[in-house]
Scaffold this active site. Structure first.
Site, PDB file in Angstrom:
ATOM      1  N   ASP A 188       2.148  -1.706  -4.497  1.00 10.89           N
ATOM      2  CA  ASP A 188       0.762  -1.234  -4.362  1.00 10.89           C
ATOM      3  C   ASP A 188      -0.049  -1.952  -5.436  1.00 10.89           C
ATOM      4  OD1 ASP A 188      -0.398   1.626  -2.871  1.00 10.89           O
ATOM      5  OD2 ASP A 188      -1.695   0.651  -4.342  1.00 10.89           O
ATOM      6  N   ASP A 211      -1.201  -7.000  -5.146  1.00 13.28           N
ATOM      7  CA  ASP A 211      -2.491  -7.013  -4.451  1.00 13.28           C
ATOM      8  C   ASP A 211      -2.270  -7.842  -3.185  1.00 13.28           C
ATOM      9  OD1 ASP A 211      -5.001  -7.550  -3.454  1.00 13.28           O
ATOM     10  OD2 ASP A 211      -5.891  -8.013  -5.408  1.00 13.28           O
ATOM     11  N   TYR A 247     -14.216  -0.950  10.382  1.00 18.07           N
ATOM     12  CA  TYR A 247     -12.783  -0.621  10.447  1.00 18.07           C
ATOM     13  C   TYR A 247     -12.239  -0.924  11.851  1.00 18.07           C
ATOM     14  CZ  TYR A 247      -8.660   2.508  10.101  1.00 18.07           C
ATOM     15  OH  TYR A 247      -7.397   3.051  10.094  1.00 18.07           O
ATOM     16  N   GLY A 253       0.832  -1.214   0.000  1.00 20.48           N
ATOM     17  CA  GLY A 253       0.000   0.000   0.000  1.00 20.48           C
ATOM     18  C   GLY A 253       0.862   1.259   0.000  1.00 20.48           C
ATOM     19  N   LYS A 266      -9.411  -3.535  13.063  1.00 19.11           N
ATOM     20  CA  LYS A 266      -8.182  -3.094  13.728  1.00 19.11           C
ATOM     21  C   LYS A 266      -7.971  -3.848  15.044  1.00 19.11           C
ATOM     22  CE  LYS A 266      -6.377  -0.183  10.803  1.00 19.11           C
ATOM     23  NZ  LYS A 266      -5.268  -0.690   9.976  1.00 19.11           N
ATOM     24  N   ARG A 280      -1.813  -0.449  -7.519  1.00 23.10           N
ATOM     25  CA  ARG A 280      -1.836   0.455  -8.681  1.00 23.10           C
ATOM     26  C   ARG A 280      -0.479   1.137  -8.753  1.00 23.10           C
ATOM     27  NH1 ARG A 280      -2.856   5.824  -6.266  1.00 23.10           N
ATOM     28  NH2 ARG A 280      -2.827   5.403  -4.047  1.00 23.10           N
ATOM     29  N   LEU A 296       1.626   3.624  -2.038  1.00 23.93           N
ATOM     30  CA  LEU A 296       1.328   4.896  -2.713  1.00 23.93           C
ATOM     31  C   LEU A 296       0.217   5.681  -2.010  1.00 23.93           C
ATOM     32  CD1 LEU A 296       1.647   3.829  -6.464  1.00 23.93           C
ATOM     33  CD2 LEU A 296       3.404   4.589  -4.851  1.00 23.93           C
ATOM     34  N   GLY A 297      -0.167   5.246  -0.818  1.00 25.81           N
ATOM     35  CA  GLY A 297      -1.222   5.942  -0.076  1.00 25.81           C
ATOM     36  C   GLY A 297      -0.679   7.134   0.699  1.00 25.81           C
ATOM     37  N   GLN A 298      -1.513   7.663   1.588  1.00 25.87           N
ATOM     38  CA  GLN A 298      -1.145   8.886   2.323  1.00 25.87           C
ATOM     39  C   GLN A 298       0.159   8.690   3.113  1.00 25.87           C
ATOM     40  OE1 GLN A 298      -3.773  10.142   5.495  1.00 25.87           O
ATOM     41  NE2 GLN A 298      -2.908  12.199   5.554  1.00 25.87           N
TER      42      GLN A 298
HETATM   43  N1  LIG Z   1      -3.914   8.025   7.407  1.00 25.35           N
HETATM   44  C1  LIG Z   1      -4.390   8.001   8.645  1.00 25.35           C
HETATM   45  O1  LIG Z   1      -4.818   9.031   9.180  1.00 25.35           O
HETATM   46  C2  LIG Z   1      -4.366   6.711   9.416  1.00 25.35           C
HETATM   47  C3  LIG Z   1      -4.783   6.736  10.766  1.00 25.35           C
HETATM   48  C4  LIG Z   1      -4.799   5.543  11.484  1.00 25.35           C
HETATM   49  C5  LIG Z   1      -4.367   4.366  10.891  1.00 25.35           C
HETATM   50  N2  LIG Z   1      -3.973   4.372   9.581  1.00 25.35           N
HETATM   51  C6  LIG Z   1      -3.567   3.081   8.986  1.00 25.35           C
HETATM   52  O2  LIG Z   1      -2.339   3.199   8.279  1.00 25.35           O
HETATM   53  C7  LIG Z   1      -2.367   2.325   7.127  1.00 25.35           C
HETATM   54  C8  LIG Z   1      -2.084   3.128   5.875  1.00 25.35           C
HETATM   55  O3  LIG Z   1      -3.008   4.185   5.777  1.00 25.35           O
HETATM   56  P1  LIG Z   1      -2.998   5.285   4.610  1.00 25.35           P
HETATM   57  O4  LIG Z   1      -3.622   6.496   5.192  1.00 25.35           O
HETATM   58  O5  LIG Z   1      -1.679   5.370   3.974  1.00 25.35           O
HETATM   59  O6  LIG Z   1      -4.062   4.635   3.611  1.00 25.35           O
HETATM   60  P2  LIG Z   1      -4.450   5.090   2.119  1.00 25.35           P
HETATM   61  O7  LIG Z   1      -5.879   4.748   1.914  1.00 25.35           O
HETATM   62  O8  LIG Z   1      -4.003   6.485   1.865  1.00 25.35           O
HETATM   63  O9  LIG Z   1      -3.535   4.132   1.240  1.00 25.35           O
HETATM   64  C9  LIG Z   1      -3.772   2.751   1.138  1.00 25.35           C
HETATM   65  C10 LIG Z   1      -3.016   2.224  -0.074  1.00 25.35           C
HETATM   66  O10 LIG Z   1      -3.336   0.843  -0.192  1.00 25.35           O
HETATM   67  C11 LIG Z   1      -3.510   0.544  -1.557  1.00 25.35           C
HETATM   68  N3  LIG Z   1      -4.355  -0.645  -1.692  1.00 25.35           N
HETATM   69  C12 LIG Z   1      -5.701  -0.724  -1.644  1.00 25.35           C
HETATM   70  N4  LIG Z   1      -6.089  -1.992  -1.826  1.00 25.35           N
HETATM   71  C13 LIG Z   1      -4.963  -2.723  -1.997  1.00 25.35           C
HETATM   72  C14 LIG Z   1      -4.701  -4.108  -2.220  1.00 25.35           C
HETATM   73  N5  LIG Z   1      -5.705  -5.005  -2.327  1.00 25.35           N
HETATM   74  N6  LIG Z   1      -3.416  -4.499  -2.344  1.00 25.35           N
HETATM   75  C15 LIG Z   1      -2.403  -3.609  -2.243  1.00 25.35           C
HETATM   76  N7  LIG Z   1      -2.581  -2.299  -2.037  1.00 25.35           N
HETATM   77  C16 LIG Z   1      -3.860  -1.869  -1.911  1.00 25.35           C
HETATM   78  C17 LIG Z   1      -4.142   1.779  -2.165  1.00 25.35           C
HETATM   79  O11 LIG Z   1      -3.917   1.836  -3.566  1.00 25.35           O
HETATM   80  C18 LIG Z   1      -3.441   2.891  -1.393  1.00 25.35           C
HETATM   81  O12 LIG Z   1      -2.294   3.363  -2.090  1.00 25.35           O
HETATM   82  C19 LIG Z   1      -3.745   1.646   7.158  1.00 25.35           C
HETATM   83  O13 LIG Z   1      -3.631   0.422   7.844  1.00 25.35           O
HETATM   84  C20 LIG Z   1      -4.585   2.598   7.977  1.00 25.35           C
HETATM   85  O14 LIG Z   1      -5.661   1.953   8.583  1.00 25.35           O
HETATM   86  C21 LIG Z   1      -3.967   5.516   8.840  1.00 25.35           C
END
Ligand SMILES: NC(=O)c1ccc[n+]([C@@H]2O[C@H](COP(=O)([O-])OP(=O)(O)OC[C@H]3O[C@@H](n4cnc5c(N)ncnc54)[C@H](O)[C@@H]3O)[C@@H](O)[C@H]2O)c1
Length: 316
Positions: free
Chosen positions: A34, A52, A141, A8, A145, A36, A10-12
């Site tokens: 990721d 995936d 969610y 994952g 968790k 994508r 490329l996410g936040q």
């Molecule tokens: N950002 C926050 O504020 C926050 C707060 C608490 C916990 N978290 C946890 O941190 C982790 C990362 O969060 P984030 O904010 O970067 O999430 P995000 O949604 O920004 O990014 C998730 C990434 O996962 C990828 N993804 C989705 N489905 C997938 C799959 N089947 N296989 C591979 N990749 C896949 C998406 O393309 C995306 O790039 C998560 O476990 C989230 O629950 C985040």
């Protein structure tokens, strides 16, 4: 950690963590994956593979072939989206995690798996929610968790897997937009302040939730993964936080930079219900005591940085 695979990526969080890890451990020692691909720095500045996380065999092969000694598992569905698609959330959040745990077990490597303030529920103490406390969340969610926290503890106790993790609060950042969480308003408010001079919040005034600026979150991941295991009594699901905020407080701080900024409200009942079920604040003393966690950013410092960086981006 010497060689790391991130799911994952490329996410936040991942899009910034990848850059930090490549600076610390070397470009070629951080495998970003990721479902994508895009043209972000994280995707282009070093090894990238499509993965995936539902495909456990491919995860295992990628980790094995690249001889990684740690997995940072970030692929997940976040709170607000998960509430719209609870079954898909269950499959992604639990299926991805069990594949990461099995890979770590088979290869004898470290695993970082993040939990969240979403693992708490309405019966958790509202203020300074303790490290060890009641966890009966009411969102899908949150259920994922809590189950994930327990699974990570189980894999350590039963199989000796070096699992580690934190409960992240809402993360505020300017590189990649958040992926559909309940605290996303605290990111949107800064963008709209710069771009429109006003923001309509989907979370109501007076709703306190814990937050943290992204640099502190990234530092926490590295610090915990590098911490002396002998000191980690909890090991997984450490409460970490930097500030407990409600929308008016952020608006007041923004007005120190943009005096005409207007905040009004159009509350989204679904996301408000999730926010109302979470604590106002959490107690992070276990993280501070066991591995020295110390956030560097408060609301004032974060707001100055957010506004400056978003203004720079808007100019491009
Ligand atoms: N950002 C926050 O504020 C926050 C707060 C608490 C916990 N978290 C946890 O941190 C982790 C990362 O969060 P984030 O904010 O970067 O999430 P995000 O949604 O920004 O990014 C998730 C990434 O996962 C990828 N993804 C989705 N489905 C997938 C799959 N089947 N296989 C591979 N990749 C896949 C998406 O393309 C995306 O790039 C998560 O476990 C989230 O629950 C985040």
């Amino acid at each position: 950690m010497k060689k790391i695979l991130v799911t994952g990526a490329l996410g936040q969080i991942g899009s910034e963590l990848i850059v930090k890890l490549r600076n610390l451990y070397g470009e070629n020692n951080v495998i970003a994956t990721d479902i994508r691909k895009n043209d972000s720095v994280a995707a282009l500045s070093g090894p990238f593979k499509l993965l995936d996380v539902a495909d456990g065999e491919k995860m295992f092969q990628l980790a094995k072939q690249n001889q990684v000694d740690a997995i940072i598992h970030l692929a997940a569905m976040l709170s607000a989206v998960a509430e719209k698609k609870p079954l898909a959330a269950w499959h992604l959040n639990m299926g991805g995690l069990i594949n990461a745990l099995e890979t770590a077990k088979e290869l004898g490597i470290q695993l970082f798996a993040p939990s969240s303030i979403g693992s708490f529920g309405p019966t958790t103490p509202k203020d300074k929610a303790p490290q060890d406390t009641i966890q009966r969340p009411t969102s899908m969610y949150g259920v994922n968790k809590v189950a994930g926290e327990l699974l990570c503890d189980y894999y350590f106790a039963r199989f000796g897997v070096d699992t580690r993790g934190v409960r992240f609060p809402g993360l505020i950042s300017y590189v990649t937009p958040p992926g559909g969480g309940t605290t996303d308003y605290a990111v949107e408010i800064y963008y709209d302040a710069v771009e429109k001079g006003r923001y309509q919040s989907f979370i109501n005034k007076g709703t306190y939730m814990d937050m943290m600026f992204m640099p502190d979150a990234l530092e926490a991941v590295v610090q915990l993964m590098e911490a002396d295991p002998a000191k980690l009594q909890h090991r997984n699901a450490y409460n970490i936080t930097a500030m407990s905020l409600e929308p008016e407080e952020i608006a007041t701080e923004i007005r120190k930079h943009i005096p005409s900024f207007v905040l009004d409200y159009q509350v989204d009942p679904a996301r408000q219900a999730i926010a109302d079920s979470w604590p106002n604040s959490i107690d992070d003393s276990a993280a501070r005591e066991e591995w020295g966690f110390r956030p560097q950013y408060n609301l004032e410092k974060m707001t100055a940085d957010m506004l400056e960086k978003i203004r720079e981006k808007a100019k491009v």
